[in-house]
Structure formats: structure tokens, C-alpha cells
Motif scaffolding. Structure first.
Motif, PDB file in Angstrom:
ATOM      1  N   ARG A 190       0.807  -1.220   0.000  1.00  0.00           N
ATOM      2  CA  ARG A 190       0.000   0.000   0.000  1.00  0.00           C
ATOM      3  C   ARG A 190       0.843   1.274   0.000  1.00  0.00           C
ATOM      4  NH1 ARG A 190      -5.390   0.332   0.753  1.00  0.00           N
ATOM      5  NH2 ARG A 190      -6.500  -1.649   0.676  1.00  0.00           N
TER       6      ARG A 190
ATOM      7  N   TRP B  62      -3.471   4.184   1.641  1.00  0.00           N
ATOM      8  CA  TRP B  62      -2.474   4.264   0.567  1.00  0.00           C
ATOM      9  C   TRP B  62      -1.516   5.425   0.835  1.00  0.00           C
ATOM     10  CZ3 TRP B  62      -1.958   0.541  -2.982  1.00  0.00           C
ATOM     11  CH2 TRP B  62      -3.063  -0.276  -3.262  1.00  0.00           C
TER      12      TRP B  62
ATOM     13  N   ILE C  10       2.569   6.872  -8.179  1.00  0.00           N
ATOM     14  CA  ILE C  10       2.761   5.571  -7.565  1.00  0.00           C
ATOM     15  C   ILE C  10       3.938   4.903  -8.262  1.00  0.00           C
ATOM     16  CG2 ILE C  10       1.026   4.499  -9.088  1.00  0.00           C
ATOM     17  CD1 ILE C  10       0.554   2.441  -6.806  1.00  0.00           C
TER      18      ILE C  10
ATOM     19  N   HIS D 177       3.178  -4.711  -5.456  1.00  0.00           N
ATOM     20  CA  HIS D 177       1.930  -4.427  -6.166  1.00  0.00           C
ATOM     21  C   HIS D 177       1.549  -5.512  -7.167  1.00  0.00           C
ATOM     22  CE1 HIS D 177       3.464  -0.325  -5.023  1.00  0.00           C
ATOM     23  NE2 HIS D 177       2.264  -0.341  -4.467  1.00  0.00           N
TER      24      HIS D 177
ATOM     25  N   PHE E 242      -6.076  -0.998  -6.091  1.00  0.00           N
ATOM     26  CA  PHE E 242      -5.638   0.384  -6.255  1.00  0.00           C
ATOM     27  C   PHE E 242      -6.516   1.100  -7.284  1.00  0.00           C
ATOM     28  CE2 PHE E 242      -2.941   3.579  -8.395  1.00  0.00           C
ATOM     29  CZ  PHE E 242      -2.706   4.418  -7.313  1.00  0.00           C
TER      30      PHE E 242
END
Length: 547
Positions: A130, A459, A472, A478, A487
Motif C-alpha cells: 500500500r 495508501w 505511484i 503491487h 488500487f
């Protein structure tokens, strides 16, 4: 020839007439003042920093000399400092502080218990993926490997090459493996450092000294995109190097090559390109920058600290990139961080040079010290042999196939997230991401509100400025099942909510960040930043521990 003599005679007659009725001391004074004024004007014109920039700084400095204004600034800064310290106090209020050494040492079990408590302080679940960047891979097998390697090598030090020659061998092998990764030849050399910033600092130091010794440059400057990593600016502050910033193309977010060409002058010791840059994840035109380097006989550094363990494997992973490494004639150095997508523990980085003549200028030498002749390849004298060994072991553990597989997973996930984000009304993507970073902006609402909204549900993204944005940085974390979809889902929902009232101003801590961008006096922003750093070192000094 006669015309030239007549012209010169006319000038001398005019000068003589001007000073005809002057006393000798007046002639000397006028001459001295005129000479000093001419020198001052020449220095102002040829100063690396623009006149407007210097004037602006001087103006704000003078304004702050007004007592009432300075008191107001001091009061506001004090409030910010107290707020930041309060945050730290509240976060750690339930924990004991050690402010003096205990009388009796703590047991292993006690120490481990404290470590677990300290590690639980964070608000973000980084093991669940996250956060943006920060931790690039984490699993039990890899953690056990590097822990065992570090345990064996924790007290080794490559400074003592005669005592720990095996550590020096590991470092040399890491450097050579990285040189091959970036298509270097037998003359390619390098060193390990403790992180990307140190690698950039070392490159700047090498080229400053190279420019001074080889080309006689004593007022060095470096030319780099505004998106180049702040580590270069840190190096410039350390080594008294001026930075000539070059604007980027607002659409592609790559450096404007024409403007870069115009920024080069006789004192330029280094050109810089990013592969990719940190803010937007886009890659500068390295071939064009290298061509400028060849044209002007200036070294070119490619900063691949962020993507250095992705870009060498992207072609094998099915994502070819334009040439960016030592295959490009004119590229003289490259930096890359194994502790990012090389998945080694912090802090490990590499700086490579196309020839040892550059690396030699990175070294520091002291030959007349009573303690003996001293030479050091990087900033540090003693270095952690355990970090070198862990890096060496991790790279050999993954191998080419392992890194290709990891690269494919990361880039596949990045492209997947990017594709869906581009479909969300109300936001846009900066440029075209080259590797693993996706930067998001908005023309409809303050994008920092999106950062705040995502933060509220766990996040943690990176915030950008000039213009405002967030990004990001996709990692192996991820690529875990469902993380990318989660996400996308959370961003979609947050944007939909924000679009219901797009004009609403930002509130809370993000408001402070947004306001900081509007301050013309950047020295105030620097003071706020000092407050934040100060808060990191907060301890309640009144508490004494006598265990």
C-alpha cells in the motif's frame, strides 16, 4: 592600417581631453572606479545564476530584515515546528524513550520486544503493497537469505582490504556484473556506494575535479533537467557547483534538448539525463544528450538509480527501450541502485564510468597525514561489508532469468494500472511512463485532495510540485494478487467522490504542502523543511532511564 592608427589616435585624444583638467589623484581614482565597475558588470553578466534570480533572493532577504516581518515569520515557523513535533509525540506517547544508557544492558528478548513495538509505529501496511516505492520486494525466502549473509559479514569492512579481501572481491564482482548489464567494455569501471544519492554525489565530484584538472574549469556548473534527482542538487551544495536547470517538455515531460544545448557554457563539467526520472517516470532522450556531450566534449551521466535493475532486462521482458547505456557513444557514467529493483537490502548503489580516468577523479587522496597515506574511493572510509555481501548474494540469487521475470511482472502491472487510470474522468497521466512510475494530475480538482483521500484508506503515494501531482511507484509488492485491481478501484471511487465538488479547497496537512508551492520566497519552504527534519530527532530530554 592607417585608418586603424587614425581611429586609435582619435580615441587617445578624447581620453586626454577628458582628463586634461584633472589632478593626478582624480585620474587614478576615476581609473580605479571605472575598472572595478567594469569588472563588477562583467561578473554580473557572466554569473551562472540569472540576475532576476539573484535580485529575487536579495529582495526577500531585505524584506526579512524588517523586524515586524521577521517576528511574524518566526511565529508562523514556530507554530509549524510545534505541530510537527506534536505529531511525533502523539505517535510515540505509549512507548518508553531511552535517553540515557541503561545501567544494566537489556536482554535479547527485551531488545527484540522493543524493536517489534518500534516497527509497529507506522500507519501504512507496506507489506501489503500500500505504499509507493520504499520497499521493492519482501518475502520470507529472500529475507532469510540476506539475514544469513549479513550475519556472517556484519563486522567486515572493505576499508581493511588486507583483513577482508573476500569483501573486496565481492564488491569488484558486483561492479563488473553491473558493467556487463549496462553493456560496458573491458575499460568500464566503478564503485559501490551506500545509495543513489551518494552515487550522484560521487559522479559530480569526479567531473568537477576532472574539469578542473583537465580543462582548467574553476567555476563549474552542471546542466540537467528540472526533473533530475535532487541528489545532484545536494552534490552541488556540497561541492560549490552551480546547477543550470533545463525545463522539460510539458507534454512528454522529457528534457527540452534545444534548451539544454543553450544552457551549456565553457564552465559546464557534466550533462545529465534520467532513465527514468523520479517525478514522472519518463526517460530523457539519452542519445540526444550524449550527442551534446560529444559535440562540446563534456561527460554525460545517465541516472538510472530508480530503474537501473529494470531497464537492462526490459527487452528480454518484451518491453524494448531506446538505447540508454554505454552502447550510446558519449555516455561516460551510469548510476543504478541494486537496493531498488535489484531487491538487495538498503543501502547499495553503483556508479559506473566508461574509463578509469573518470573514476580516478572520484577518489580522495591524502599523502602527508601522520597516520599514513590514505586513499578512499567514496564518501565513506569504513563501509558495511555486510551490505556489499548481501548485494552480491542477492544478485547471484536472482540471476538474469530471475530479474527478467521480476521486470516483466512489475512492468506488466504498471501498464495495467496505467491503462485503467487513463480511463478515469477527472485525472490524467503525465507523459508516457517508461518503467514503473505512474504520475497523476488533474485539471478539475486539486490533485492533493486525491492523495489525501487515498491516504485516509491506507495508501501512501508520493506528492509532486510545479505542477501539483502524485505518483505511484509500482514494486513487486503491487504484483501480488488483487493489489493492482484494489488500487484502481480505490482511485476510481475517490475521484468519483471528488468530482461531486471539484472546487472544494484542500484541507489538513496536504493544504500546507499545497501552500508551500505558492510561496515565492523559497527560503521559507526550506525553514519548514528544517522543522520537519528536526521533528524526526525528537526525544523528551527530561525523561531519564536508569534501568
Amino acid at each position: 592600417m592607417y585608418k586603424s592608427c587614425d581611429w586609435f589616435s582619435g580615441i587617445t585624444r578624447q581620453v586626454n581631453a577628458l582628463f586634461a583638467n584633472k589632478e593626478p589623484w582624480q585620474v587614478a581614482s576615476i581609473t580605479a572606479v571605472s575598472l572595478m565597475t567594469t569588472i563588477w558588470i562583467w561578473e554580473q553578466i557572466n554569473h551562472d545564476e540569472t540576475i532576476s534570480s539573484r535580485t529575487k533572493k536579495k529582495f526577500f532577504k531585505l524584506i526579512r530584515m524588517v523586524p515586524a516581518i521577521q517576528r511574524k515569520i518566526d511565529d508562523e515557523i514556530a507554530k509549524v515546528s510545534d505541530s510537527m513535533e506534536k505529531t511525533v509525540r502523539e505517535r510515540t506517547a505509549h512507548l518508553e524513550y531511552f535517553t540515557t544508557l541503561p545501567l544494566l544492558g537489556l536482554s535479547n528478548d527485551e531488545l527484540l520486544e522493543h524493536i517489534d513495538k518500534y516497527l509497529s509505529l507506522g500507519e501504512y501496511k507496506w507489506k501489503e503493497g500500500r505504499v509507493s516505492g520504499a520497499v521493492y520486494n519482501f518475502n520470507d525466502e529472500l529475507c532469510e537469505l540476506v539475514s544469513n549473509v549479513y550475519k556472517k559479514t556484519a563486522y567486515t569492512n572493505p576499508l581493511h582490504a588486507d583483513i577482508f579481501p573476500g569483501i573486496n572481491k565481492m564488491e569488484a564482482e558486483v561492479v563488473r556484473m553491473c558493467a556487463v548489464m549496462f553493456n560496458g567494455d573491458d575499460e568500464t569501471v566503478g564503485t559501490m556506494t551506500t545509495g543513489g544519492t551518494e552515487s550522484l554525489i560521487m559522479a559530480c565530484k569526479a567531473y568537477r575535479d576532472y574539469g578542473r584538472e583537465i580543462n582548467g574549469i574553476h567555476r563549474p556548473n552542471i546542466v540537467m533537467p528540472r526533473t533530475a534527482h535532487v541528489g545532484f542538487d545536494k552534490a552541488a551544495q556540497y561541492f560549490n557547483i552551480h546547477v543550470n536547470y533545463v525545463d522539460i517538455d510539458p507534454v512528454t515531460t522529457k528534457v527540452n534538448i534545444k534548451r539544454m544545448s543553450k544552457a551549456i557554457n565553457k564552465n559546464t563539467v557534466m550533462l545529465i539525463g534520467s532513465a527514468p526520472n523520479f517525478p514522472y517516470g519518463t526517460m530523457d532522450d539519452i542519445q540526444a544528450i550524449a550527442a551534446l556531450g560529444l559535440k562540446h566534449n563534456i561527460p554525460v551521466h545517465v541516472d538510472a538509480c530508480l530503474g537501473g535493475f529494470l531497464i537492462p532486462f526490459m527487452k528480454r521482458a518484451g518491453y524494448p527501450l531506446p538505447p540508454f547505456d554505454f552502447r550510446v557513444k558519449g555516455v561516460t557514467s551510469i548510476s543504478a541502485d541494486p537496493h531498488k529493483y535489484g531487491f538487495t537490502p538498503k543501502g547499495c548503489s553503483i556508479v559506473l564510468y566508461s574509463h578509469k580516468k573518470y573514476r580516478h577523479h572520484q577518489y580522495t587522496m591524502t599523502t602527508d597525514w601522520p597516520g599514513g597515506v590514505y586513499g578512499s574511493p567514496t564518501v565513506n572510509g569504513s563501509r558495511a561489508g555486510g551490505s556489499i555481501a548481501a548485494c552480491w548474494a542477492t544478485m547471484l540469487h536472482f540471476g538474469i532469468d530471475g530479474y527478467v521475470e521480476a521486470t516483466k511482472r512489475v512492468i506488466d502491472t504498471t501498464r495495467y494500472i496505467e491503462r485503467y487510470l487513463r480511463q478515469i474522468k477527472g485525472i490524467y497521466i503525465f507523459g508516457t511512463p517508461a518503467t514503473s512510475v505512474i504520475a497523476i494530475g488533474s485539471r478539475d480538482f486539486d490533485i492533493l485532495r486525491l492523495s489525501d483521500a487515498l491516504c485516509s484508506i491506507g495508501w501512501n503515494l508520493n506528492t509532486l510540485q510545479f505542477p501539483s501531482g502524485i505518483h505511484i511507484c509500482v514494486t513487486m509488492m503491487h504484483t501480488m494478487d488483487g493489489m493492482a485491481d484494489q488500487f484502481i478501484k480505490d482511485v476510481t471511487a475517490a475521484v468519483a467522490e471528488l468530482m461531486k465538488n471539484p472546487e472544494k479547497p484542500i484541507e489538513g496537512k496536504m493544504a500546507l504542502y499545497g501552500q508551500a508551492q505558492t510561496l515565492s520566497d523559497r527560503s521559507l519552504v526550506a525553514e519548514i523543511t528544517r522543522c520537519f527534519i528536526d521533528s524526526m530527532y525528537f526525544t523528551p530530554a527530561a525523561i531519564k532511564n536508569t534501568k
